[in-house]
Design an enzyme around this catalytic site. Structure first.
Site, PDB file in Angstrom:
ATOM      1  N   GLY A  16      41.764  43.276  25.052  1.00 27.06           N
ATOM      2  CA  GLY A  16      41.113  42.516  26.121  1.00 27.06           C
ATOM      3  C   GLY A  16      39.603  42.733  26.140  1.00 27.06           C
ATOM      4  O   GLY A  16      39.051  43.431  25.291  1.00 27.06           O
ATOM      5  N   ASP A  41      54.030  48.409  25.958  1.00 28.50           N
ATOM      6  CA  ASP A  41      54.135  47.283  26.898  1.00 28.50           C
ATOM      7  C   ASP A  41      54.214  47.862  28.311  1.00 28.50           C
ATOM      8  O   ASP A  41      55.153  48.599  28.636  1.00 28.50           O
ATOM      9  CB  ASP A  41      55.392  46.468  26.556  1.00 28.50           C
ATOM     10  CG  ASP A  41      55.517  45.229  27.439  1.00 28.50           C
ATOM     11  OD1 ASP A  41      54.741  45.092  28.402  1.00 28.50           O
ATOM     12  OD2 ASP A  41      56.410  44.413  27.146  1.00 28.50           O
ATOM     13  N   ALA A  65      46.304  44.472  31.692  1.00 27.87           N
ATOM     14  CA  ALA A  65      46.754  43.834  32.937  1.00 27.87           C
ATOM     15  C   ALA A  65      47.152  42.390  32.657  1.00 27.87           C
ATOM     16  O   ALA A  65      46.698  41.797  31.670  1.00 27.87           O
ATOM     17  CB  ALA A  65      45.650  43.849  33.992  1.00 27.87           C
ATOM     18  N   THR A  67      46.105  39.075  33.655  1.00 28.63           N
ATOM     19  CA  THR A  67      44.857  38.621  34.282  1.00 28.63           C
ATOM     20  C   THR A  67      44.836  37.104  34.523  1.00 28.63           C
ATOM     21  O   THR A  67      43.820  36.593  34.992  1.00 28.63           O
ATOM     22  CB  THR A  67      43.640  39.006  33.411  1.00 28.63           C
ATOM     23  OG1 THR A  67      43.838  38.471  32.106  1.00 28.63           O
ATOM     24  CG2 THR A  67      43.466  40.511  33.354  1.00 28.63           C
ATOM     25  N   THR A 106      40.443  45.297  40.682  1.00 28.50           N
ATOM     26  CA  THR A 106      39.753  44.026  40.892  1.00 28.50           C
ATOM     27  C   THR A 106      39.361  43.776  42.351  1.00 28.50           C
ATOM     28  O   THR A 106      40.029  44.274  43.266  1.00 28.50           O
ATOM     29  CB  THR A 106      40.676  42.871  40.431  1.00 28.50           C
ATOM     30  OG1 THR A 106      40.100  41.624  40.803  1.00 28.50           O
ATOM     31  CG2 THR A 106      42.054  42.958  41.073  1.00 28.50           C
ATOM     32  N   TYR A 130      48.448  37.693  41.935  1.00 27.07           N
ATOM     33  CA  TYR A 130      47.639  38.581  41.099  1.00 27.07           C
ATOM     34  C   TYR A 130      47.027  39.707  41.936  1.00 27.07           C
ATOM     35  O   TYR A 130      47.166  40.890  41.606  1.00 27.07           O
ATOM     36  CB  TYR A 130      46.541  37.772  40.398  1.00 27.07           C
ATOM     37  CG  TYR A 130      45.488  38.621  39.706  1.00 27.07           C
ATOM     38  CD1 TYR A 130      45.785  39.326  38.540  1.00 27.07           C
ATOM     39  CD2 TYR A 130      44.194  38.717  40.221  1.00 27.07           C
ATOM     40  CE1 TYR A 130      44.813  40.106  37.912  1.00 27.07           C
ATOM     41  CE2 TYR A 130      43.224  39.484  39.597  1.00 27.07           C
ATOM     42  CZ  TYR A 130      43.539  40.176  38.442  1.00 27.07           C
ATOM     43  OH  TYR A 130      42.580  40.951  37.830  1.00 27.07           O
ATOM     44  N   LYS A 134      47.885  43.708  41.792  1.00 20.40           N
ATOM     45  CA  LYS A 134      46.860  44.714  41.471  1.00 20.40           C
ATOM     46  C   LYS A 134      46.735  45.736  42.608  1.00 20.40           C
ATOM     47  O   LYS A 134      46.535  46.929  42.359  1.00 20.40           O
ATOM     48  CB  LYS A 134      45.512  44.035  41.198  1.00 20.40           C
ATOM     49  CG  LYS A 134      45.470  43.181  39.928  1.00 20.40           C
ATOM     50  CD  LYS A 134      45.551  44.003  38.637  1.00 20.40           C
ATOM     51  CE  LYS A 134      44.308  44.816  38.380  1.00 20.40           C
ATOM     52  NZ  LYS A 134      44.364  45.513  37.068  1.00 20.40           N
ATOM     53  N   TRP A 155      34.289  39.608  38.147  1.00 22.75           N
ATOM     54  CA  TRP A 155      33.533  38.612  37.377  1.00 22.75           C
ATOM     55  C   TRP A 155      33.148  39.164  35.988  1.00 22.75           C
ATOM     56  O   TRP A 155      31.970  39.192  35.613  1.00 22.75           O
ATOM     57  CB  TRP A 155      32.285  38.186  38.165  1.00 22.75           C
ATOM     58  CG  TRP A 155      32.550  37.337  39.358  1.00 22.75           C
ATOM     59  CD1 TRP A 155      33.686  37.309  40.123  1.00 22.75           C
ATOM     60  CD2 TRP A 155      31.661  36.378  39.949  1.00 22.75           C
ATOM     61  NE1 TRP A 155      33.543  36.408  41.149  1.00 22.75           N
ATOM     62  CE2 TRP A 155      32.320  35.825  41.073  1.00 22.75           C
ATOM     63  CE3 TRP A 155      30.371  35.952  39.650  1.00 22.75           C
ATOM     64  CZ2 TRP A 155      31.726  34.860  41.883  1.00 22.75           C
ATOM     65  CZ3 TRP A 155      29.785  34.989  40.465  1.00 22.75           C
ATOM     66  CH2 TRP A 155      30.449  34.452  41.566  1.00 22.75           C
TER      67      TRP A 155
HETATM   68  N1  LIG Z   1      38.407  39.343  33.785  1.00 18.32           N
HETATM   69  C1  LIG Z   1      37.876  39.522  34.990  1.00 18.32           C
HETATM   70  O1  LIG Z   1      37.033  38.748  35.462  1.00 18.32           O
HETATM   71  C2  LIG Z   1      38.267  40.724  35.813  1.00 18.32           C
HETATM   72  C3  LIG Z   1      37.728  40.845  37.102  1.00 18.32           C
HETATM   73  C4  LIG Z   1      38.074  41.954  37.885  1.00 18.32           C
HETATM   74  C5  LIG Z   1      38.923  42.922  37.363  1.00 18.32           C
HETATM   75  N2  LIG Z   1      39.458  42.765  36.124  1.00 18.32           N
HETATM   76  C6  LIG Z   1      40.376  43.810  35.647  1.00 18.32           C
HETATM   77  O2  LIG Z   1      39.789  44.416  34.510  1.00 18.32           O
HETATM   78  C7  LIG Z   1      40.813  44.859  33.620  1.00 18.32           C
HETATM   79  C8  LIG Z   1      40.513  44.333  32.225  1.00 18.32           C
HETATM   80  O3  LIG Z   1      40.418  42.918  32.301  1.00 18.32           O
HETATM   81  P1  LIG Z   1      39.996  42.057  31.017  1.00 18.32           P
HETATM   82  O4  LIG Z   1      39.169  40.930  31.493  1.00 18.32           O
HETATM   83  O5  LIG Z   1      39.507  42.977  29.939  1.00 18.32           O
HETATM   84  O6  LIG Z   1      41.440  41.481  30.633  1.00 18.32           O
HETATM   85  P2  LIG Z   1      41.833  40.523  29.417  1.00 18.32           P
HETATM   86  O7  LIG Z   1      40.682  40.239  28.545  1.00 18.32           O
HETATM   87  O8  LIG Z   1      42.609  39.401  30.010  1.00 18.32           O
HETATM   88  O9  LIG Z   1      42.851  41.454  28.597  1.00 18.32           O
HETATM   89  C9  LIG Z   1      44.042  41.889  29.162  1.00 18.32           C
HETATM   90  C10 LIG Z   1      44.604  42.946  28.256  1.00 18.32           C
HETATM   91  O10 LIG Z   1      45.821  43.422  28.840  1.00 18.32           O
HETATM   92  C11 LIG Z   1      46.822  43.361  27.834  1.00 18.32           C
HETATM   93  N3  LIG Z   1      48.123  43.201  28.464  1.00 18.32           N
HETATM   94  C12 LIG Z   1      48.560  42.151  29.195  1.00 18.32           C
HETATM   95  N4  LIG Z   1      49.829  42.378  29.577  1.00 18.32           N
HETATM   96  C13 LIG Z   1      50.182  43.580  29.063  1.00 18.32           C
HETATM   97  C14 LIG Z   1      51.382  44.359  29.067  1.00 18.32           C
HETATM   98  N5  LIG Z   1      52.498  43.934  29.703  1.00 18.32           N
HETATM   99  N6  LIG Z   1      51.391  45.549  28.429  1.00 18.32           N
HETATM  100  C15 LIG Z   1      50.287  45.980  27.784  1.00 18.32           C
HETATM  101  N7  LIG Z   1      49.145  45.305  27.715  1.00 18.32           N
HETATM  102  C16 LIG Z   1      49.095  44.107  28.352  1.00 18.32           C
HETATM  103  C17 LIG Z   1      46.437  42.188  26.951  1.00 18.32           C
HETATM  104  O11 LIG Z   1      47.099  42.286  25.718  1.00 18.32           O
HETATM  105  P3  LIG Z   1      47.355  40.955  24.813  1.00 18.32           P
HETATM  106  O12 LIG Z   1      45.996  40.543  24.309  1.00 18.32           O
HETATM  107  O13 LIG Z   1      48.256  41.420  23.726  1.00 18.32           O
HETATM  108  O14 LIG Z   1      47.965  39.954  25.740  1.00 18.32           O
HETATM  109  C18 LIG Z   1      44.931  42.422  26.858  1.00 18.32           C
HETATM  110  O15 LIG Z   1      44.662  43.445  25.926  1.00 18.32           O
HETATM  111  C19 LIG Z   1      42.130  44.376  34.226  1.00 18.32           C
HETATM  112  O16 LIG Z   1      42.692  45.428  34.965  1.00 18.32           O
HETATM  113  C20 LIG Z   1      41.719  43.281  35.181  1.00 18.32           C
HETATM  114  O17 LIG Z   1      42.635  43.164  36.257  1.00 18.32           O
HETATM  115  C21 LIG Z   1      39.133  41.695  35.329  1.00 18.32           C
END
Ligand SMILES: NC(=O)c1ccc[n+]([C@@H]2O[C@H](COP(=O)([O-])OP(=O)(O)OC[C@H]3O[C@@H](n4cnc5c(N)ncnc54)[C@H](OP(=O)(O)O)[C@@H]3O)[C@@H](O)[C@H]2O)c1
Length: 304
Positions: A16, A41, A65, A67, A106, A130, A134, A155
């Site tokens: 991610g 997983d 997560a 997401t 988040t 979601y 979380k 964000w």
């Molecule tokens: N994106 C945002 O704007 C945002 C904002 C606030 C907080 N966050 C938090 O920040 C963290 C990282 O977000 P990100 O943007 O880096 O997420 P992301 O790019 O969507 O990546 C999600 C990661 O989680 C993995 N994943 C999903 N389901 C899984 C499972 N069941 N078991 C193991 N791995 C799993 C995915 O693997 P695959 O690639 O194999 O699916 C991917 O590596 C998360 O906790 C998210 O809630 C994100």
């Protein structure tokens, strides 16, 4: 210790945005081990226990997560398994092994109705599956492993994966005009800055005064999605790319299954006071990511 001789961090979500940033710039003095989702997983407690027990990890970083905010509404059990049950399994297993857990969360745990940046002790009130999943993940981590740091961010953007900055750049090449929401307020946060913050947390995890609890970490300053789009296209224009005409619109004019929070701003005072590190200005980190997208070094940034 592992093959490198460095203490090892177990990282979930290594593919991610945040996970890739951590793999690319591992916290200084640590080796990062990042099993794929097929290997670890979060929805499978047995695989969680197997990985947590595999080595004497210096810490576990849960950047994995579900997401997909809108899809979570119709696939609640999958979102819940990854975002609530997975962190609970991680917390239980890591606590039994005496390993600290850094868990990324988040602003969606809040309802977005407050008129100032959210502080850590503001009551949560998720308005989506979601956000609720979380929030449940946070509660489980806090309840099951006393050695935890929960980092709430918002964000998130980076040179890779699915994020607003890359979406804008892609759409900007395809369209003459774009409408962008201008009444949601937040702190754009670079995954590279989150990785650096996780690194700082890692250096403070052992010893009697090791901090624990919930901390907010998001880009300094604030803007709207429209403001972020403007910044993206200023840089794109400087690089000679075609840019669209931007029109500000209201959230009500851009309906989505989950209504986005009007206020996603996070107060990061406690993180800075506790860890001695301030988030970088969102403008600075947005420019950095744009540089990497527009002039990628070999192997950097996905194609836009
Ligand atoms: N994106 C945002 O704007 C945002 C904002 C606030 C907080 N966050 C938090 O920040 C963290 C990282 O977000 P990100 O943007 O880096 O997420 P992301 O790019 O969507 O990546 C999600 C990661 O989680 C993995 N994943 C999903 N389901 C899984 C499972 N069941 N078991 C193991 N791995 C799993 C995915 O693997 P695959 O690639 O194999 O699916 C991917 O590596 C998360 O906790 C998210 O809630 C994100």
């Amino acid at each position: 210790m592992t093959g490198s001789g460095l203490p090892a961090l177990l990282l979930t979500g290594g593919s991610g945005q945040v996970g890739r940033a951590l793999r690319q710039a591992p916290p200084e003095g640590f080796e990062v081990v990042a099993p794929t989702r097929a290997e670890l997983d979060l929805a499978d407690p047995a695989s969680v226990r197997r990985w947590v027990g595999a080595r004497p990890w210096a810490a576990i970083v849960n950047a994995g997560a579900w997401t997909a905010v809108d899809a979570a509404e119709s696939q609640a059990s999958e979102a819940w398994a990854a975002n609530a049950l997975g962190p609970a399994a991680l917390a239980r297993a890591s606590s039994e092994a005496g390993i600290p857990l850094i868990h990324i969360s988040t602003d969606y745990v809040f309802d977005g109705g407050l008129d100032r940046p959210y502080r850590e002790d503001d009551p949560v009130g998720p308005t989506s599956v979601y956000g609720a999943s979380k929030a449940a993940g946070e509660m489980a981590v806090a309840a099951l492993n006393p050695r935890h740091v929960i980092l709430r961010t918002a964000w998130v953007f980076s040179p890779w994966g699915s994020n607003f900055v890359r979406t804008m750049l892609r759409l900007g090449q395809a369209r003459e005009a774009l409408s962008v929401v201008s009444d949601q307020h937040g702190c754009p946060t670079s995954a590279l800055d989150i990785a650096a913050a996780v690194g700082t947390v890692c250096t403070r995890l052992s010893g009697p005064g090791a901090p624990s609890g919930v901390f907010h970490f998001a880009g300094a300053g604030e803007t709207t999605w429209f403001g972020l789009a403007e910044r993206v296209f200023e840089r794109a224009a400087e690089a000679g790319l075609k840019t669209p005409v931007l029109t500000p619109i209201a959230t009500a004019d851009w309906p989505t299954p989950v209504r986005r929070p009007a206020n996603s701003r996070l107060d990061t005072t406690a993180f800075t006071r506790t860890f001695g590190r301030s988030p970088r200005l969102w403008t600075e980190t947005a420019d950095e990511v744009m540089d990497r997208l527009l002039r990628p070094a070999e192997g950097e940034g996905d194609a836009v």
